[in-house]
Design a protein around this motif. Structure first.
Motif, PDB file in Angstrom:
ATOM      1  N   SER A 178       0.827  -1.204   0.000  1.00  0.00           N
ATOM      2  CA  SER A 178       0.000   0.000   0.000  1.00  0.00           C
ATOM      3  C   SER A 178       0.862   1.254   0.000  1.00  0.00           C
ATOM      4  CB  SER A 178      -0.926   0.005   1.220  1.00  0.00           C
ATOM      5  OG  SER A 178      -0.168   0.066   2.415  1.00  0.00           O
ATOM      6  N   ASP A 179       0.264   2.371  -0.372  1.00  0.00           N
ATOM      7  CA  ASP A 179       0.963   3.644  -0.446  1.00  0.00           C
ATOM      8  C   ASP A 179       1.448   4.061   0.943  1.00  0.00           C
ATOM      9  OD1 ASP A 179       1.941   6.012  -1.513  1.00  0.00           O
ATOM     10  OD2 ASP A 179       0.063   7.081  -1.135  1.00  0.00           O
ATOM     11  N   GLY A 180       2.747   4.223   1.098  1.00  0.00           N
ATOM     12  CA  GLY A 180       3.319   4.611   2.381  1.00  0.00           C
ATOM     13  C   GLY A 180       3.465   3.475   3.368  1.00  0.00           C
ATOM     14  N   GLY A 181       2.966   2.299   3.007  1.00  0.00           N
ATOM     15  CA  GLY A 181       3.019   1.171   3.935  1.00  0.00           C
ATOM     16  C   GLY A 181       4.425   0.674   4.193  1.00  0.00           C
ATOM     17  N   ARG A 182       5.234   0.632   3.138  1.00  0.00           N
ATOM     18  CA  ARG A 182       6.612   0.164   3.314  1.00  0.00           C
ATOM     19  C   ARG A 182       7.375   1.070   4.271  1.00  0.00           C
ATOM     20  NH1 ARG A 182       9.885  -3.410   1.116  1.00  0.00           N
ATOM     21  NH2 ARG A 182       8.247  -4.046  -0.338  1.00  0.00           N
ATOM     22  N   GLU A 183       7.147   2.381   4.173  1.00  0.00           N
ATOM     23  CA  GLU A 183       7.829   3.317   5.066  1.00  0.00           C
ATOM     24  C   GLU A 183       7.419   3.078   6.517  1.00  0.00           C
ATOM     25  OE1 GLU A 183       6.365   4.094   2.257  1.00  0.00           O
ATOM     26  OE2 GLU A 183       8.057   4.792   1.034  1.00  0.00           O
ATOM     27  N   LEU A 184       6.133   2.782   6.725  1.00  0.00           N
ATOM     28  CA  LEU A 184       5.650   2.510   8.083  1.00  0.00           C
ATOM     29  C   LEU A 184       6.295   1.248   8.645  1.00  0.00           C
ATOM     30  CD1 LEU A 184       3.727   3.144  10.429  1.00  0.00           C
ATOM     31  CD2 LEU A 184       1.962   1.829   9.230  1.00  0.00           C
ATOM     32  N   VAL A 185       6.373   0.209   7.819  1.00  0.00           N
ATOM     33  CA  VAL A 185       6.991  -1.044   8.261  1.00  0.00           C
ATOM     34  C   VAL A 185       8.477  -0.837   8.543  1.00  0.00           C
ATOM     35  CG1 VAL A 185       7.563  -3.404   7.587  1.00  0.00           C
ATOM     36  CG2 VAL A 185       5.298  -2.489   7.086  1.00  0.00           C
ATOM     37  N   TYR A 189      10.374  -1.568  12.102  1.00  0.00           N
ATOM     38  CA  TYR A 189      11.511  -2.461  12.300  1.00  0.00           C
ATOM     39  C   TYR A 189      12.744  -1.718  12.796  1.00  0.00           C
ATOM     40  CZ  TYR A 189       8.971  -6.286  10.184  1.00  0.00           C
ATOM     41  OH  TYR A 189       8.051  -7.257   9.928  1.00  0.00           O
ATOM     42  N   ASN A 190      12.778  -0.419  12.575  1.00  0.00           N
ATOM     43  CA  ASN A 190      13.900   0.372  13.051  1.00  0.00           C
ATOM     44  C   ASN A 190      13.846   0.573  14.564  1.00  0.00           C
ATOM     45  OD1 ASN A 190      16.214   1.951  12.868  1.00  0.00           O
ATOM     46  ND2 ASN A 190      15.063   3.829  12.530  1.00  0.00           N
ATOM     47  N   ILE A 191      12.645   0.746  15.105  1.00  0.00           N
ATOM     48  CA  ILE A 191      12.522   1.074  16.526  1.00  0.00           C
ATOM     49  C   ILE A 191      12.094  -0.109  17.390  1.00  0.00           C
ATOM     50  CG2 ILE A 191      11.963   3.474  15.984  1.00  0.00           C
ATOM     51  CD1 ILE A 191       9.037   2.867  16.614  1.00  0.00           C
ATOM     52  N   GLU A 231      -8.518   0.218   8.082  1.00  0.00           N
ATOM     53  CA  GLU A 231      -8.762   0.485   9.499  1.00  0.00           C
ATOM     54  C   GLU A 231      -7.715  -0.212  10.363  1.00  0.00           C
ATOM     55  OE1 GLU A 231     -12.998   0.345  10.809  1.00  0.00           O
ATOM     56  OE2 GLU A 231     -13.362  -0.121   8.694  1.00  0.00           O
ATOM     57  N   CYS A 232      -7.314  -1.397   9.954  1.00  0.00           N
ATOM     58  CA  CYS A 232      -6.253  -2.104  10.669  1.00  0.00           C
ATOM     59  C   CYS A 232      -4.962  -1.297  10.616  1.00  0.00           C
ATOM     60  CB  CYS A 232      -6.042  -3.490  10.063  1.00  0.00           C
ATOM     61  SG  CYS A 232      -4.698  -4.427  10.825  1.00  0.00           S
ATOM     62  N   ARG A 233      -4.706  -0.717   9.465  1.00  0.00           N
ATOM     63  CA  ARG A 233      -3.505   0.111   9.322  1.00  0.00           C
ATOM     64  C   ARG A 233      -3.534   1.291  10.291  1.00  0.00           C
ATOM     65  NH1 ARG A 233      -0.615   2.421   3.935  1.00  0.00           N
ATOM     66  NH2 ARG A 233       0.236   4.329   4.800  1.00  0.00           N
ATOM     67  N   GLU A 234      -4.698   1.887  10.477  1.00  0.00           N
ATOM     68  CA  GLU A 234      -4.813   3.012  11.409  1.00  0.00           C
ATOM     69  C   GLU A 234      -4.493   2.578  12.837  1.00  0.00           C
ATOM     70  OE1 GLU A 234      -8.702   4.592  10.891  1.00  0.00           O
ATOM     71  OE2 GLU A 234      -8.352   5.243   8.819  1.00  0.00           O
ATOM     72  N   VAL A 235      -4.994   1.408  13.219  1.00  0.00           N
ATOM     73  CA  VAL A 235      -4.704   0.883  14.558  1.00  0.00           C
ATOM     74  C   VAL A 235      -3.212   0.569  14.689  1.00  0.00           C
ATOM     75  CG1 VAL A 235      -5.166  -0.984  16.193  1.00  0.00           C
ATOM     76  CG2 VAL A 235      -7.032  -0.042  14.811  1.00  0.00           C
ATOM     77  N   TYR A 236      -2.665  -0.048  13.657  1.00  0.00           N
ATOM     78  CA  TYR A 236      -1.239  -0.389  13.617  1.00  0.00           C
ATOM     79  C   TYR A 236      -0.392   0.876  13.768  1.00  0.00           C
ATOM     80  CZ  TYR A 236       3.010  -2.574  11.588  1.00  0.00           C
ATOM     81  OH  TYR A 236       4.276  -3.049  11.363  1.00  0.00           O
ATOM     82  N   SER A 237      -0.773   1.932  13.038  1.00  0.00           N
ATOM     83  CA  SER A 237      -0.031   3.195  13.099  1.00  0.00           C
ATOM     84  C   SER A 237      -0.108   3.811  14.488  1.00  0.00           C
ATOM     85  CB  SER A 237      -0.583   4.181  12.064  1.00  0.00           C
ATOM     86  OG  SER A 237      -0.425   3.689  10.752  1.00  0.00           O
ATOM     87  N   ARG A 238      -1.287   3.748  15.105  1.00  0.00           N
ATOM     88  CA  ARG A 238      -1.426   4.288  16.460  1.00  0.00           C
ATOM     89  C   ARG A 238      -0.534   3.540  17.437  1.00  0.00           C
ATOM     90  NH1 ARG A 238      -7.032   4.325  15.496  1.00  0.00           N
ATOM     91  NH2 ARG A 238      -7.346   2.638  17.009  1.00  0.00           N
ATOM     92  N   MET A 239      -0.447   2.223  17.256  1.00  0.00           N
ATOM     93  CA  MET A 239       0.409   1.429  18.132  1.00  0.00           C
ATOM     94  C   MET A 239       1.866   1.870  18.005  1.00  0.00           C
ATOM     95  SD  MET A 239       1.235  -2.682  18.106  1.00  0.00           S
ATOM     96  CE  MET A 239       2.298  -2.543  16.652  1.00  0.00           C
ATOM     97  N   VAL A 240       2.338   2.014  16.764  1.00  0.00           N
ATOM     98  CA  VAL A 240       3.724   2.424  16.550  1.00  0.00           C
ATOM     99  C   VAL A 240       3.984   3.788  17.179  1.00  0.00           C
ATOM    100  CG1 VAL A 240       5.444   3.045  14.809  1.00  0.00           C
ATOM    101  CG2 VAL A 240       3.996   1.039  14.461  1.00  0.00           C
ATOM    102  N   ARG A 241       3.075   4.738  16.962  1.00  0.00           N
ATOM    103  CA  ARG A 241       3.258   6.091  17.502  1.00  0.00           C
ATOM    104  C   ARG A 241       3.241   6.089  19.032  1.00  0.00           C
ATOM    105  NH1 ARG A 241       5.147   6.614  13.485  1.00  0.00           N
ATOM    106  NH2 ARG A 241       4.286   7.412  11.544  1.00  0.00           N
ATOM    107  N   LYS A 242       2.315   5.328  19.608  1.00  0.00           N
ATOM    108  CA  LYS A 242       2.200   5.297  21.071  1.00  0.00           C
ATOM    109  C   LYS A 242       3.437   4.668  21.699  1.00  0.00           C
ATOM    110  CE  LYS A 242      -0.179   5.605  24.987  1.00  0.00           C
ATOM    111  NZ  LYS A 242       0.669   4.862  25.942  1.00  0.00           N
ATOM    112  N   LEU A 243       3.891   3.555  21.156  1.00  0.00           N
ATOM    113  CA  LEU A 243       5.067   2.886  21.713  1.00  0.00           C
ATOM    114  C   LEU A 243       6.321   3.722  21.505  1.00  0.00           C
ATOM    115  CD1 LEU A 243       4.331  -0.796  20.662  1.00  0.00           C
ATOM    116  CD2 LEU A 243       4.049   0.245  22.913  1.00  0.00           C
ATOM    117  N   GLU A 244       6.388   4.402  20.360  1.00  0.00           N
ATOM    118  CA  GLU A 244       7.525   5.286  20.111  1.00  0.00           C
ATOM    119  C   GLU A 244       7.552   6.413  21.138  1.00  0.00           C
ATOM    120  OE1 GLU A 244       9.563   7.533  16.295  1.00  0.00           O
ATOM    121  OE2 GLU A 244       7.397   7.243  16.331  1.00  0.00           O
ATOM    122  N   LYS A 245       6.397   6.977  21.428  1.00  0.00           N
ATOM    123  CA  LYS A 245       6.311   8.057  22.413  1.00  0.00           C
ATOM    124  C   LYS A 245       6.683   7.565  23.805  1.00  0.00           C
ATOM    125  CE  LYS A 245       3.022  11.270  24.534  1.00  0.00           C
ATOM    126  NZ  LYS A 245       1.603  11.729  24.559  1.00  0.00           N
TER     127      LYS A 245
END
Length: 257
Positions: A178-185, A189-191, A231-245
């Protein structure tokens, strides 16, 4: 004696790599730098191992003995458990892979013997064998599902459980395409390795992982089953942002450089 000097220098190298963080973005450069800086030590270690099995045995024992002594000297069980995570991460992510690059056919024998001695001396803190090629190649293939794997293991789920399989399939078949999905993954994997390590250093890692499961991963599974991929992607993104914070903002006590 020559072997005594090499034992000391290998132990000093191990203590140096204890300060390095384990991140996808910096791993290859860090390993290449270490290989150049310690090229002479790796060559001398290779020569000693080629010289005699007795020398190989002595060199294989020095770092496990140092780590066992360091853990035995910790003032409490809690501090010992936390310190063991640092030692295990260092051993399998940096020290063994680096030593495995020594220019000798006995490099595998040396590192495997080091693992065996480690597990004999510290059976409660066992490690497995690792190589630079295996770790670097794993990053490139994207097989390190650090957080989801850590969560599922905390819930006594096997590595090939339904949930992990579904999340990996979603990652490979939808998110990466998906568009921008590879960057999110890639960011994940970086953090993720550092996040998992920091969660494991908390007093209640099991509770934290259960919270991640309830709030993020279980909803993701349900959305995947219902083919609600965005919608799964949105949840996934929130998880990454929350854990990063929570675990990547600022410096925490005992963090690596």
């Amino acid at each position: 004696m020559e072997i005594n000097r090499l034992q000391k220098e290998l132990t000093d190298l191990y203590r140096t790599t204890m300060d390095y963080e384990f991140r996808k973005a910096t791993y290859d450069n860090r390993m290449n730098s270490l290989r150049k800086i310690y090229e002479e030590l790796l060559e001398e270690t290779a020569s000693a191992c080629d010289g005699s099995d007795e020398a190989l045995e002595s060199l294989a024992a020095c770092v496990p003995e140092y780590a066992a002594g360091d853990l035995a000297g910790q003032p409490s069980k809690r501090k010992r458990e936390l310190k063991s995570l640092d030692h295990k991460m260092n051993m399998v992510s940096y020290f063994l892979p680096l030593l495995g690059l020594a220019p000798t056919e006995k490099a595998q024998q040396l590192t495997q013997r080091m693992v065996d001695i480690w597990n004999e001396k510290m059976p409660e803190y066992k490690i497995g064998h690792s190589t630079y090629e295996g770790i670097s190649g794993g990053f490139k293939k994207g097989i390190f599902c650090y957080i989801t794997t850590a969560v599922c293991r905390s819930l006594d789920k096997p590595d090939d459980c339904y949930e992990l399989t579904a999340l990996r399939r979603y990652r490979d078949d939808y998110l990466l395409m998906s568009d921008g999905g590879r960057e999110l993954v890639e960011e994940y994997y970086n953090i993720a390795p550092t996040i998992v390590k920091r969660i494991n250093r908390e007093k209640n890692p099991g509770e934290i992982y259960r919270g991640i499961w309830q709030e993020y991963l279980r909803p993701c599974i349900r959305l995947i089953e219902e083919n609600r991929n965005e919608e799964c992607r949105e949840v996934y993104s929130r998880m990454v942002r929350k854990l990063e914070k929570d675990y990547m903002t600022g410096q925490q006590e005992g963090d690596e450089r």
